[in-house]
Enzyme design. Structure first.
Site, PDB file in Angstrom:
ATOM      1  N   HIS A 285      38.016  15.509 -64.507  1.00 27.61           N
ATOM      2  CA  HIS A 285      36.558  15.847 -64.229  1.00 27.61           C
ATOM      3  C   HIS A 285      35.950  14.871 -63.070  1.00 27.61           C
ATOM      4  O   HIS A 285      35.094  15.364 -62.462  1.00 27.61           O
ATOM      5  CB  HIS A 285      35.806  16.136 -65.349  1.00 27.61           C
ATOM      6  CG  HIS A 285      36.076  17.406 -66.172  1.00 27.61           C
ATOM      7  ND1 HIS A 285      36.929  17.386 -67.135  1.00 27.61           N
ATOM      8  CD2 HIS A 285      35.954  18.850 -65.854  1.00 27.61           C
ATOM      9  CE1 HIS A 285      37.141  18.870 -67.604  1.00 27.61           C
ATOM     10  NE2 HIS A 285      36.485  19.593 -66.678  1.00 27.61           N
TER      11      HIS A 285
ATOM     12  N   ARG B  25      29.076  24.452 -64.109  1.00 34.34           N
ATOM     13  CA  ARG B  25      29.448  23.609 -65.313  1.00 34.34           C
ATOM     14  C   ARG B  25      28.449  23.089 -65.911  1.00 34.34           C
ATOM     15  O   ARG B  25      28.105  22.232 -65.521  1.00 34.34           O
ATOM     16  CB  ARG B  25      30.569  22.682 -64.688  1.00 34.34           C
ATOM     17  CG  ARG B  25      31.968  23.044 -64.403  1.00 34.34           C
ATOM     18  CD  ARG B  25      32.814  22.025 -64.022  1.00 34.34           C
ATOM     19  NE  ARG B  25      34.235  22.272 -64.027  1.00 34.34           N
ATOM     20  CZ  ARG B  25      34.963  22.664 -62.697  1.00 34.34           C
ATOM     21  NH1 ARG B  25      34.185  22.613 -61.743  1.00 34.34           N
ATOM     22  NH2 ARG B  25      36.095  22.989 -62.617  1.00 34.34           N
TER      23      ARG B  25
ATOM     24  N   ARG C  13      28.462  29.036 -66.800  1.00 39.64           N
ATOM     25  CA  ARG C  13      29.493  28.931 -68.213  1.00 39.64           C
ATOM     26  C   ARG C  13      28.853  28.185 -69.338  1.00 39.64           C
ATOM     27  O   ARG C  13      28.188  27.235 -69.130  1.00 39.64           O
ATOM     28  CB  ARG C  13      30.733  28.155 -67.557  1.00 39.64           C
ATOM     29  CG  ARG C  13      31.644  28.112 -68.570  1.00 39.64           C
ATOM     30  CD  ARG C  13      32.941  27.348 -68.214  1.00 39.64           C
ATOM     31  NE  ARG C  13      32.790  26.014 -67.834  1.00 39.64           N
ATOM     32  CZ  ARG C  13      33.916  25.033 -67.464  1.00 39.64           C
ATOM     33  NH1 ARG C  13      34.747  25.563 -67.372  1.00 39.64           N
ATOM     34  NH2 ARG C  13      33.424  23.816 -67.368  1.00 39.64           N
TER      35      ARG C  13
ATOM     36  N   GLU D 230      42.126  30.763 -69.378  1.00 38.50           N
ATOM     37  CA  GLU D 230      42.613  29.513 -69.256  1.00 38.50           C
ATOM     38  C   GLU D 230      43.669  29.076 -70.324  1.00 38.50           C
ATOM     39  O   GLU D 230      43.975  27.851 -70.314  1.00 38.50           O
ATOM     40  CB  GLU D 230      41.461  28.538 -68.947  1.00 38.50           C
ATOM     41  CG  GLU D 230      40.345  28.311 -69.840  1.00 38.50           C
ATOM     42  CD  GLU D 230      39.317  27.496 -69.573  1.00 38.50           C
ATOM     43  OE1 GLU D 230      39.428  26.525 -68.735  1.00 38.50           O
ATOM     44  OE2 GLU D 230      38.117  27.515 -70.200  1.00 38.50           O
TER      45      GLU D 230
ATOM     46  N   ASN E 205      42.980  25.151 -63.821  1.00 39.36           N
ATOM     47  CA  ASN E 205      43.185  23.925 -64.168  1.00 39.36           C
ATOM     48  C   ASN E 205      43.742  23.805 -65.643  1.00 39.36           C
ATOM     49  O   ASN E 205      44.667  22.913 -65.677  1.00 39.36           O
ATOM     50  CB  ASN E 205      42.008  23.061 -64.270  1.00 39.36           C
ATOM     51  CG  ASN E 205      41.204  23.086 -62.726  1.00 39.36           C
ATOM     52  OD1 ASN E 205      41.907  23.575 -61.862  1.00 39.36           O
ATOM     53  ND2 ASN E 205      40.099  22.951 -62.593  1.00 39.36           N
ATOM     54  N   ASP E 206      43.177  24.394 -66.803  1.00 44.21           N
ATOM     55  CA  ASP E 206      43.538  24.519 -67.878  1.00 44.21           C
ATOM     56  C   ASP E 206      44.740  25.248 -68.064  1.00 44.21           C
ATOM     57  O   ASP E 206      45.563  24.985 -68.924  1.00 44.21           O
ATOM     58  CB  ASP E 206      42.467  24.790 -68.788  1.00 44.21           C
ATOM     59  CG  ASP E 206      41.475  23.740 -69.231  1.00 44.21           C
ATOM     60  OD1 ASP E 206      42.156  22.632 -69.481  1.00 44.21           O
ATOM     61  OD2 ASP E 206      40.329  23.779 -68.887  1.00 44.21           O
TER      62      ASP E 206
ATOM     63  N   ARG F 226      46.479  17.506 -67.966  1.00 43.37           N
ATOM     64  CA  ARG F 226      46.194  17.576 -66.458  1.00 43.37           C
ATOM     65  C   ARG F 226      45.616  16.029 -66.076  1.00 43.37           C
ATOM     66  O   ARG F 226      45.463  15.922 -64.872  1.00 43.37           O
ATOM     67  CB  ARG F 226      45.092  18.516 -66.277  1.00 43.37           C
ATOM     68  CG  ARG F 226      43.764  18.226 -66.978  1.00 43.37           C
ATOM     69  CD  ARG F 226      42.755  19.515 -67.286  1.00 43.37           C
ATOM     70  NE  ARG F 226      41.759  19.345 -66.222  1.00 43.37           N
ATOM     71  CZ  ARG F 226      40.845  20.475 -66.144  1.00 43.37           C
ATOM     72  NH1 ARG F 226      40.788  21.391 -67.049  1.00 43.37           N
ATOM     73  NH2 ARG F 226      39.529  20.128 -65.529  1.00 43.37           N
TER      74      ARG F 226
ATOM     75  N   CYS G 179      38.449  30.036 -60.837  1.00 44.92           N
ATOM     76  CA  CYS G 179      37.358  29.184 -60.565  1.00 44.92           C
ATOM     77  C   CYS G 179      38.124  27.709 -60.699  1.00 44.92           C
ATOM     78  O   CYS G 179      37.478  26.849 -60.621  1.00 44.92           O
ATOM     79  CB  CYS G 179      36.102  29.265 -61.317  1.00 44.92           C
ATOM     80  SG  CYS G 179      36.580  29.261 -63.213  1.00 44.92           S
TER      81      CYS G 179
END
Ligand code: PEP
Ligand code: MG
Length: 570
Positions: free
Chosen positions: A188, A296, A332, A431, A454-455, A465, A502
């Protein structure tokens, strides 16, 4: 020259400011330099400070969340009183001449290991409490508690393991670049740096950080993942030249800003930005974003000591909705957990936080926090084109439960005479592999999908990650990942809904022809990536991209897919 992982593109040149790590660095100093009386006094002082800190946290938690949630801090206070913790550390200082830091570290390691090995589950869980209290003591003793970073002049911030909340707190106006020993491209910290448009390199390793001192001149190349410490004048001149070239390239791409994202054969795509707060709106719009594909919201909850109120959230969501109206803004709901800790929520430490009470799981477990957020989002919905998205959905029941809360909140608001948009699209992030595999079942209950690559990559390949040691496995073009993406998009289209992405992959120009060919409708990414992805998409034909995607799906490994994509880039 040090090689790390390029986390946010661009070249930064400036003096280093080193942020101390979040745990004590002092490891094993024994002997003459240590004055046991002084160390005991420091320990006593740390104990007092930590007691006050936990008591305040308990009081606030009880007031805001209730007695049940506050109980954890009562347990922590009792832990602090336990002779096996501070008492034992005091004994080690007196008898073995350890420093307060080393004594606390040793006691915490031993006590938590003993507890963790017990058969009784309740006692086993106390190991995490011991670590938690221990960390507070260490943070105090090493002076890293609540450390606020002040930059007197523009600088490159260097840290071992910059946390998302530390990064969020950095003074943006003086922040030239970021470099950290830990982390991966989708940590992040990296994501934040990209949305701020600040060059960053992560995953440089521990050896690197010991080489850097405050004031060293650093060159950070976030595109290639390189960092140079104290370059000589010839090197510096070369890097300044590259920095200027990069700036010129950025200006060239900026000319694309007002052009639509449309392929040479007329397929119109939506390019949106990932943002973390209203502060990111300007950069997003300047890059040509046609909306927000991912807000986010967790960043609104970070960098503070208590929950944001409904009104605070409403104002933030409304600001973004208004700024983009009539373009869409996908909000989200809170994605806390994993690497995103929010201390005042008192989340229990988990052995596997990425597989734990994260995202929608947390929201469903805490309807009070969830409903406050939903109320704020619904209230903001009448000021623009707001859509809601739930993160980390793994099962249909989660979607149903989340929607039930949403409906209940909508009724509450309308009964109270509040304005709420008539129809709001509700989507989910895909995800978790389970969601991708069951995408056909989920598609009939939502209005859109947004693939969280990403996930999805980390869960599919079982490769954390953030862990640079398994970064070689974290591979977007792995056939398993590509199949899940293909499956998700096809299921969406069969059900008549749209599919976006995304995750960071959406902003990778190399992946653009493949994602286009797979039928992706919306690409949401860090603002800084929008111009180059737009340029790429405008140069492609949808029909050819479909052919390319078919070939890519038939290839045996990521290397072959990369080779195919690289060849098409020529
Ligand atoms: C993702 O997982 O791809 C995503 C966009 O969510 P986050 O990076 O916030 O986990
Ligand atoms: Mg995610």
């Amino acid at each position: 020259m040090w090689q790390g992982v390029g986390a946010a593109p661009g070249i930064a040149i400036g003096p280093a400011v080193v942020v101390k790590r979040s745990q004590g660095e002092v490891s094993s100093e024994t002997g003459a330099a240590i004055d046991p009386r002084r160390e005991e006094a420091r320990l006593a002082e740390a104990e007092r400070a930590v007691r006050a800190e936990i008591a305040a946290l308990r009081e606030r938690t009880e007031r805001e969340l209730g007695a049940e949630q506050a109980a954890i801090f009562t347990a922590h206070l009792l832990m602090l009183e336990d002779p096996a913790l501070v008492g034992e550390a005091r004994r080690l200082i007196a008898t073995e001449g350890l420093s307060a830091v080393t004594a606390v570290k040793r006691v915490v390691a031993e006590l938590s290991a003993t507890l963790a090995a017990l058969p009784d589950e309740y006692l086993r869980e106390r190991a995490a409490d011991v670590r938690d209290v221990g960390e507070r003591l260490l943070a105090y003793l090493t002076g890293t508690a609540e450390q606020e970073l002040v930059l007197k002049e523009p600088a490159v911030v260097v840290g071992t393991d910059l946390t998302p909340s530390q990064t969020a707190r950095l003074p943006k106006d003086k922040l030239l670049g970021l470099a950290s020993a830990a982390g991966g491209r989708t940590s992040h910290v990296a994501i934040l740096a990209r949305s701020l448009g600040i060059p960053a390199v992560v995953g440089l390793g521990e050896a690197w950080i010991s080489e850097v001192r405050d004031g060293d001149l650093l060159v950070v190349d976030g595109t290639q993942g390189l960092v140079l410490v104290n370059p000589d004048s010839a090197e510096l001149a070369a890097w300044r030249k590259r920095q200027a070239q990069e700036k010129a390239e950025k200006e060239r791409l900026a000319a694309l800003r007002s052009l639509p994202a449309v392929t040479s054969d007329g397929r119109r795509l939506e390019l949106a930005a990932n943002i973390g707060s209203p502060a990111d709106v300007e950069v997003a719009k300047a890059s040509g974003a046609e909306g927000v594909g991912l807000l986010r919201t967790e960043f609104l909850y970070m960098d503070r000591n208590e929950l944001p109120t409904e009104d605070e959230q409403f104002e933030a969501y409304r600001a973004v909705a208004r700024a983009f109206s009539p373009q869409p803004v996908i909000i989200r709901t809170l994605d806390v957990g994993g690497d995103k800790d929010i201390p005042y929520l008192g989340l229990k430490r988990e052995e596997n936080p990425f597989l734990g009470l994260r995202a929608i799981r947390f929201s469903l477990a805490r309807p009070d926090i969830f409903r406050t957020q939903l109320r704020a989002i619904l209230r903001a919905s009448s000021y623009g084109n707001v859509k809601i998205m739930f993160p980390m959905v793994a099962a249909l029941q989660e979607v149903r439960a989340a929607r039930a809360h949403l409906e209940a909140v909508r009724e509450e608001l309308t009964a109270a005479g509040e304005k709420v948009a008539q129809r709001i699209e509700v989507g989910i992030m895909v995800e978790v592999p389970a969601a991708a595999l069951a995408a056909d079942l989920l598609a009939s209950e939502v209005d859109f999908f947004s693939i969280g690559s990403n996930d999805l990559i980390q869960y599919t390949l079982a490769a954390d990650r953030h862990n640079e040691r398994v970064a070689y496995l974290y591979e977007p073009f792995h056939p398993a990942v590509l199949r899940l993406i293909e499956r998700t998009i096809s299921a969406a289209h069969r059900a008549g809904i749209w599919a976006g992405m995304c995750g960071e992959l959406a902003g990778d120009p190399l992946a653009a022809p493949l994602l286009l060919g797979l039928g992706l409708d919306e690409f949401s990414m860090a603002a800084s990536s929008i111009p180059v992805v737009k340029e790429r998409l405008r140069s492609l034909s949808y029909e050819e991209a479909q052919g390319l995607a078919r070939v890519a799906l038939s290839l045996p490994d990521a290397e072959a897919v990369r080779a195919l994509l690289a060849e098409r880039r020529e």
